[in-house]
Write a protein that holds these residues in place. Structure first.
Motif: not given
Lengths: 255, 345
Positions: A101-123
């Protein structure tokens, strides 16, 4: 009576694209039974073309990963007439060669990987055969594309990740992931727009609000947009959350 | 001055509902709207107004309301015990609610979703093109004690005392379905078993969907279905989860899903599922697409003819037989009802 096929109309030798009924008031054109980039582009392009045709009786269209869906009023246009319209449109060009499609955008979204905010990273990393550091490098280093919006308002399915990420969904559901959760399975990411139970593994957390019902642009991402999930710290994310619904995300046009 | 309906008390499942928000499927937002759209049409007919206005949907339990101005109301859907200033009033009927009058609506006596309509509709600002709440998506909120609900202009103030005979749909029954995308994943033996099984509506259910239980039946399953791509989901689809439990999806369902769908309920039969009270028996029978479209055509004609099917609540004595049948169908059983209605109108 028992089952009779929901499928209707002639097929070519490969069997795709196929037109099938969805309930009583829907038709679905599918470009394959597996997610491929050409099938995904074909679905997006066909949906745009159907909307441009403006056939009487068609009420709305959407796409899923490899299909375009048409909801219509069968008391206004009958199934076989709409199928014929769709067949003619399908025959008019090679949809698998369609542009994005036309008019596409690139988004850069800050993300915390792992820690207790995202507990399944290691798994998840273990399931992919990677260390945590390798997993973060792999995902944050891949520019993924919005393949479809679905399940919940504004919620993207993004891909494709490296083959290592062809990991199954969990057998049992996580009871609840928060809004903004970044999750992974089957070489795809889903960024959740609502808090919900899920079988996808929770590997990252963002402060990005995908659905803003009160705003002029209630749905932020569109199919075809690209996203990079850039690593940040819990402290920075907390600060960016205060700055507004973008949660520190930046966007630019893809030219 | 704004005319309002004052909410003094509301059950936990009381929301504003209308025809929902078509047009956002591609953004992942399902249409939503009233769980029982036929009840919206019946209320609109009773008040002589459009069926696009917002009404108050009450899941299982009503509330206590007060008229902030003279207004008209109509009650449809699951019959609930209702009174104005302590006097029992008929369900499936329109009534005057004078300024200061208290309207009390209790629990459902049959069915699941009751509707309170007001002349002019509830006129809250629209969000994404509609006024109704879509709680699963986080649009709008439940109606709560302390709310003052603003009303639109009433097209026909004073016209009350009409009754309507609802289509029976409050105690389960047989529901027509058509095959859907993944019906073939289940195989003819499972399809036959699905049609032969008597299901009960589970107590677990919401505007998103209703869970079904079958006693003494092997669970349904599809090995193929568990590895397919997520695909479009529509209201009425019956999805079979990993443990073989069928869920009938309703107006607030998700827009895509990975669980296989065994079939899809005809839109005109969906109110039977939405309204079935916990424990009610439901059976499913496949019909052809042609028969389904014909059923939709008849349902549309029925909705269009609702206005001409109204009857006045106050009857001459020689109408007594008809009145009795109206009472049976409406589920309103108070023997002194006729006198009370006369006092009200």
């Amino acid at each position: 009576m028992t089952s009779h096929p929901a499928e209707t109309g002639p097929q070519d030798a490969t069997g795709w694209p196929r037109i099938r009924t969805v309930g009583v008031v829907g038709l679905l054109v599918s470009f394959g039974d597996q997610l491929t980039e050409p099938a995904n582009r074909a679905a997006l392009a066909l949906r745009a073309a159907i909307e441009a045709e403006g056939w009487d009786g068609v009420e709305e269209c959407s796409t899923s990963l490899v299909s375009a869906y048409v909801r219509f009023d069968p008391l206004w246009i009958n199934h076989s007439d709409l199928q014929n319209h769709l067949r003619r449109l399908l025959d008019s060009r090679d949809w698998y060669q369609a542009d994005l499609p036309q008019g596409r955008r690139l988004w850069r979204i800050p993300t915390v990987y792992g820690t207790d905010l995202a507990p399944q990273l290691s798994e998840a990393a273990q399931a992919a055969g990677l260390t945590e550091a390798e997993a973060i490098a792999s995902i944050s280093g891949t520019r993924v594309r919005v393949q479809t919006i679905g399940f919940a308002p504004g919620q993207p399915y993004l891909g494709a990740l490296d083959e290592a990420w062809n990991i199954p969904r969990q057998k049992t559901l996580t009871e609840r992931v928060p809004e903004g959760a970044l999750t992974v399975a089957i070489r795809q990411l889903v960024l959740f727009s609502v808090s919900t139970p899920t079988g996808w593994r929770h590997i990252g957390q963002t402060a990005f609000r995908l659905f803003r019902p009160e705003a002029d642009t209630p749905f932020v991402l569109r199919p075809g947009d690209e996203v990079e999930f850039q690593p940040t710290t819990p402290e920075k994310l907390a600060a960016m959350r205060q700055d507004g619904p973008d949660g520190g995300a930046m966007s630019e046009k893809i030219t | 001055m704004t005319r309002v309906l004052i909410v003094h008390r509301a059950g936990p499942g009381v929301t504003l509902q209308d025809q929902g928000r078509p047009g956002y499927l591609g953004f992942g937002l399902s249409r939503g709207g009233a769980a029982d759209r036929l009840a919206l049409a019946e209320g609109a007919a009773l008040l002589g107004q459009g069926d696009d206005l917002a009404a108050i949907e009450m899941a299982g339990l009503g509330g206590e309301f007060e008229a902030g101005a003279d207004m008209r109301i109509a009650l449809t859907g699951a019959p609930m015990r209702a009174s104005i200033d302590g006097t029992r009033i008929a369900w499936n009927a329109s009534h005057a609610l004078p300024r200061g009058a208290r309207l009390s609506i209790g629990g459902a006596e049959q069915g699941s979703y009751g509707y309170l309509h007001v002349g002019g509709g509830v006129d809250l600002p629209a969000q994404l093109g509609a006024r109704g709440a879509h709680l699963a998506a986080g649009v709008g909120h439940a109606v709560q004690a302390g709310d003052d609900l603003p009303l639109g202009d009433d097209p026909k103030p004073g016209e009350v005392g009409q009754g309507i005979t609802p289509l029976p749909r409050f105690d389960g029954g047989t529901v027509r379905v058509v095959p859907s995308l993944q019906t073939d994943f289940f195989g003819p033996d499972q399809i036959a078993r699905f049609e032969a099984t008597e299901f009960h509506r589970d107590t677990r259910g919401s505007r998103m969907g209703v869970r079904l239980i079958a006693e003494a039946a092997d669970p349904l399953h599809s090995d193929t279905g568990l590895s397919v791509l997520s695909e479009v989901v529509v209201p009425g689809d019956i999805q079979i989860t990993g443990d073989g439990t069928p869920f009938v999806l309703l107006s607030e369902c998700q827009t895509t899903g990975g669980y296989p769908r065994i079939c899809s309920v005809l839109p005109c039969d969906l109110p039977i599922v939405a309204q079935a009270q916990p424990g009610a028996r439901l059976r499913f029978t496949f019909v052809t697409l042609d028969n389904a479209v014909e059923a939709e055509r008849r349902a549309a004609a029925h909705r269009a003819g609702l206005c001409s099917g109204l009857h006045p609540l106050v009857r001459d004595p020689h109408d007594i037989r008809d009145l009795l049948s109206y009472q049976l169908i409406g589920g309103v059983t108070a023997g002194t009802e006729l006198d009370q209605e006369k006092a009200q109108t």
